[in-house]
Design a protein around this motif. Sequence first.
Motif, PDB file in Angstrom:
ATOM      1  N   ARG A 298       0.811  -1.216   0.000  1.00 34.04           N
ATOM      2  CA  ARG A 298       0.000   0.000   0.000  1.00 34.04           C
ATOM      3  C   ARG A 298       0.846   1.268   0.000  1.00 34.04           C
ATOM      4  N   CYS A 299       2.146   1.111   0.148  1.00 36.85           N
ATOM      5  CA  CYS A 299       3.043   2.264   0.163  1.00 36.85           C
ATOM      6  C   CYS A 299       3.161   2.838  -1.251  1.00 36.85           C
ATOM      7  N   LEU A 300       3.272   4.151  -1.339  1.00 38.28           N
ATOM      8  CA  LEU A 300       3.406   4.794  -2.642  1.00 38.28           C
ATOM      9  C   LEU A 300       4.658   4.343  -3.392  1.00 38.28           C
ATOM     10  N   ARG A 301       5.652   3.862  -2.669  1.00 38.55           N
ATOM     11  CA  ARG A 301       6.864   3.394  -3.329  1.00 38.55           C
ATOM     12  C   ARG A 301       6.588   2.175  -4.204  1.00 38.55           C
ATOM     13  N   SER A 302       5.553   1.407  -3.849  1.00 35.11           N
ATOM     14  CA  SER A 302       5.209   0.242  -4.672  1.00 35.11           C
ATOM     15  C   SER A 302       4.611   0.662  -6.013  1.00 35.11           C
ATOM     16  N   LEU A 303       4.163   1.920  -6.077  1.00 34.75           N
ATOM     17  CA  LEU A 303       3.592   2.437  -7.326  1.00 34.75           C
ATOM     18  C   LEU A 303       4.627   3.219  -8.138  1.00 34.75           C
ATOM     19  N   GLY A 304       5.866   3.173  -7.696  1.00 33.28           N
ATOM     20  CA  GLY A 304       6.928   3.841  -8.434  1.00 33.28           C
ATOM     21  C   GLY A 304       7.268   5.229  -7.952  1.00 33.28           C
ATOM     22  N   HIS A 305       6.590   5.718  -6.915  1.00 31.20           N
ATOM     23  CA  HIS A 305       6.874   7.056  -6.390  1.00 31.20           C
ATOM     24  C   HIS A 305       8.094   6.992  -5.454  1.00 31.20           C
ATOM     25  N   ASP A 306       8.947   7.962  -5.564  1.00 25.11           N
ATOM     26  CA  ASP A 306      10.128   8.033  -4.696  1.00 25.11           C
ATOM     27  C   ASP A 306       9.767   8.812  -3.426  1.00 25.11           C
ATOM     28  N   CYS A 307       8.874   8.246  -2.639  1.00 24.51           N
ATOM     29  CA  CYS A 307       8.343   8.926  -1.447  1.00 24.51           C
ATOM     30  C   CYS A 307       9.129   8.509  -0.204  1.00 24.51           C
ATOM     31  N   ASP A 308       9.594   9.489   0.551  1.00 22.57           N
ATOM     32  CA  ASP A 308      10.250   9.212   1.829  1.00 22.57           C
ATOM     33  C   ASP A 308       9.804  10.212   2.899  1.00 22.57           C
ATOM     34  N   LYS A 309       8.548  10.677   2.778  1.00 20.65           N
ATOM     35  CA  LYS A 309       8.034  11.666   3.728  1.00 20.65           C
ATOM     36  C   LYS A 309       8.058  11.141   5.160  1.00 20.65           C
ATOM     37  N   CYS A 310       7.806   9.857   5.333  1.00 18.22           N
ATOM     38  CA  CYS A 310       7.803   9.281   6.673  1.00 18.22           C
ATOM     39  C   CYS A 310       9.185   9.406   7.318  1.00 18.22           C
ATOM     40  N   SER A 311      10.229   9.122   6.545  1.00 17.82           N
ATOM     41  CA  SER A 311      11.595   9.200   7.067  1.00 17.82           C
ATOM     42  C   SER A 311      12.001  10.647   7.360  1.00 17.82           C
ATOM     43  N   HIS A 321      10.925   4.489   5.453  1.00 17.52           N
ATOM     44  CA  HIS A 321      10.471   4.083   4.128  1.00 17.52           C
ATOM     45  C   HIS A 321      11.209   2.855   3.590  1.00 17.52           C
ATOM     46  N   GLN A 322      12.285   2.456   4.275  1.00 22.09           N
ATOM     47  CA  GLN A 322      13.042   1.284   3.842  1.00 22.09           C
ATOM     48  C   GLN A 322      12.754   0.055   4.701  1.00 22.09           C
ATOM     49  N   LEU A 323      11.883   0.195   5.700  1.00 21.28           N
ATOM     50  CA  LEU A 323      11.659  -0.874   6.657  1.00 21.28           C
ATOM     51  C   LEU A 323      10.242  -1.436   6.550  1.00 21.28           C
ATOM     52  N   ILE A 324      10.086  -2.666   7.006  1.00 21.51           N
ATOM     53  CA  ILE A 324       8.764  -3.278   7.120  1.00 21.51           C
ATOM     54  C   ILE A 324       8.227  -3.077   8.539  1.00 21.51           C
ATOM     55  N   SER A 333       7.569   5.725  18.978  1.00 18.65           N
ATOM     56  CA  SER A 333       6.144   5.577  18.647  1.00 18.65           C
ATOM     57  C   SER A 333       5.407   6.910  18.663  1.00 18.65           C
ATOM     58  N   CYS A 334       6.101   7.977  18.257  1.00 20.85           N
ATOM     59  CA  CYS A 334       5.467   9.296  18.239  1.00 20.85           C
ATOM     60  C   CYS A 334       4.443   9.417  17.119  1.00 20.85           C
ATOM     61  N   GLN A 335       4.527   8.542  16.118  1.00 18.88           N
ATOM     62  CA  GLN A 335       3.630   8.492  14.969  1.00 18.88           C
ATOM     63  C   GLN A 335       3.727   9.721  14.068  1.00 18.88           C
ATOM     64  N   SER A 336       4.849  10.437  14.143  1.00 18.95           N
ATOM     65  CA  SER A 336       5.076  11.530  13.197  1.00 18.95           C
ATOM     66  C   SER A 336       5.147  11.000  11.768  1.00 18.95           C
ATOM     67  N   CYS A 337       5.714   9.810  11.617  1.00 17.53           N
ATOM     68  CA  CYS A 337       5.820   9.220  10.279  1.00 17.53           C
ATOM     69  C   CYS A 337       4.438   8.882   9.731  1.00 17.53           C
ATOM     70  N   VAL A 338       3.557   8.366  10.580  1.00 19.26           N
ATOM     71  CA  VAL A 338       2.194   8.023  10.152  1.00 19.26           C
ATOM     72  C   VAL A 338       1.446   9.285   9.744  1.00 19.26           C
ATOM     73  N   ALA A 339       1.617  10.358  10.535  1.00 16.21           N
ATOM     74  CA  ALA A 339       0.931  11.612  10.228  1.00 16.21           C
ATOM     75  C   ALA A 339       1.432  12.225   8.927  1.00 16.21           C
ATOM     76  N   ALA A 340       2.713  11.989   8.592  1.00 10.54           N
ATOM     77  CA  ALA A 340       3.286  12.576   7.380  1.00 10.54           C
ATOM     78  C   ALA A 340       3.004  11.743   6.134  1.00 10.54           C
ATOM     79  N   CYS A 341       2.633  10.493   6.301  1.00  8.85           N
ATOM     80  CA  CYS A 341       2.423   9.600   5.159  1.00  8.85           C
ATOM     81  C   CYS A 341       1.221  10.053   4.331  1.00  8.85           C
ATOM     82  N   PRO A 342       1.353  10.215   3.015  1.00 15.65           N
ATOM     83  CA  PRO A 342       0.213  10.632   2.181  1.00 15.65           C
ATOM     84  C   PRO A 342      -0.966   9.668   2.256  1.00 15.65           C
TER      85      PRO A 342
END
Length: 405
Positions: A298-311, A321-324, A333-342
Amino acid sequence: MSLLEALTMTSGLVYLVLLLWQGRSGWGWTLSLLLAAALWLLVADSVLWLALGLVATTLALWLRYRPLLMLAHIDSQRLRTATRQLLLLCWVLVAVQYVVHIGQLGLGMTPWLVRPDVVDGFLPIAGGLGLRAWLGQGLTDPHHPAATVTVLLLSLSALLLGRAFCAWFCPLGLVGEWLHGLRSRLLPGEWTPPRWLDAVMRGQKFLVLAFLLFIILLAVPAAALPGYLASPYHQAADMKMGAFFFNLTLISGLCLGWVLLLTATFRQGFCRYLCPYGAWFALLGLLTPVRIRRDPARCLRSLGHDCDKCSRACPSRIQVHQLIAVQSLECTSCQSCVAACPKRADALHLGTQGQRLASRQLLGLLCLLLLVLPLLAYGLLDLWVSQTPIPDRYELLQRLPWLSH
């Protein structure tokens, strides 16, 4: 228990009740509310009833002018910010209360403000030794029982939720962010040390933790524990800690200066490089199944986008963006990455492999562990309020410069 402590703990219980009420489904929430009411009746005294009345009055005034917010609709970062600001306000008021109490005690007066026992949460050695005596010998520390309870419950929260306390509850982290923000305005720029230097500096907090663990586990033999807990030095541990920072010597001044320098220079400098509690939580957090997880499909990177907003949003500089599943010692667990994810929770979420944990639920678990369980320790086990008499505390204060191990 002081009124400020009672207000803070009662607010945590009220938050849990609101969380159950707004998310009610089936009969489970009804049973949970009944259990909460039963526990309250078991532990409540006059101070706690007064605190509940003040919290309920505040809510009633809020409802008079605007509707009650639905917790499910509050953004995770707004919820986290509000929580930390409220807890910081409580800590500032507690610090003022403690300073007034000690100041009046030093003047030979009977303090008109009671000692807030929550200050013992800043005594990891006293809490660790108290916990060791409690678990190993069945002894309870009569002088700093709140330190024992705090160390136990913080460790439990780290086992279950990792370093979530650091991002959601810790007042020192918020102050550190403000100091770093002030430095950034005066001297613009985000300063990041080289990777090798960053690794070396992160080792500081583990060295401090190792020193504390050595004192707690090895320096005091089991046979000497009862004597140490009864010693004047242990009884005055909170005053000794305060004197270290308020009566600055060359050593304490250098320590404080180093803390302020790292905190202001680097983002999350104190948390990342110096905090021994953070190091302890990080190690215990390796065992928790609750962590930030990314769904590659479901990550935008799987669609070819070079997205690293979470990082880029991560204050701990983790390459999300490089981890599972994020298993870094620095994740809070501040969830800043979740809030930044498109795609938000579609691609990133906090939880286990089979269960997602919403931000309001994470906060609810923290309130249960760190605000409600201390209520039970206070009301059912009588493990919170220091039993050191005021005259003894006055004598200890007079002898403070000469007290040593």
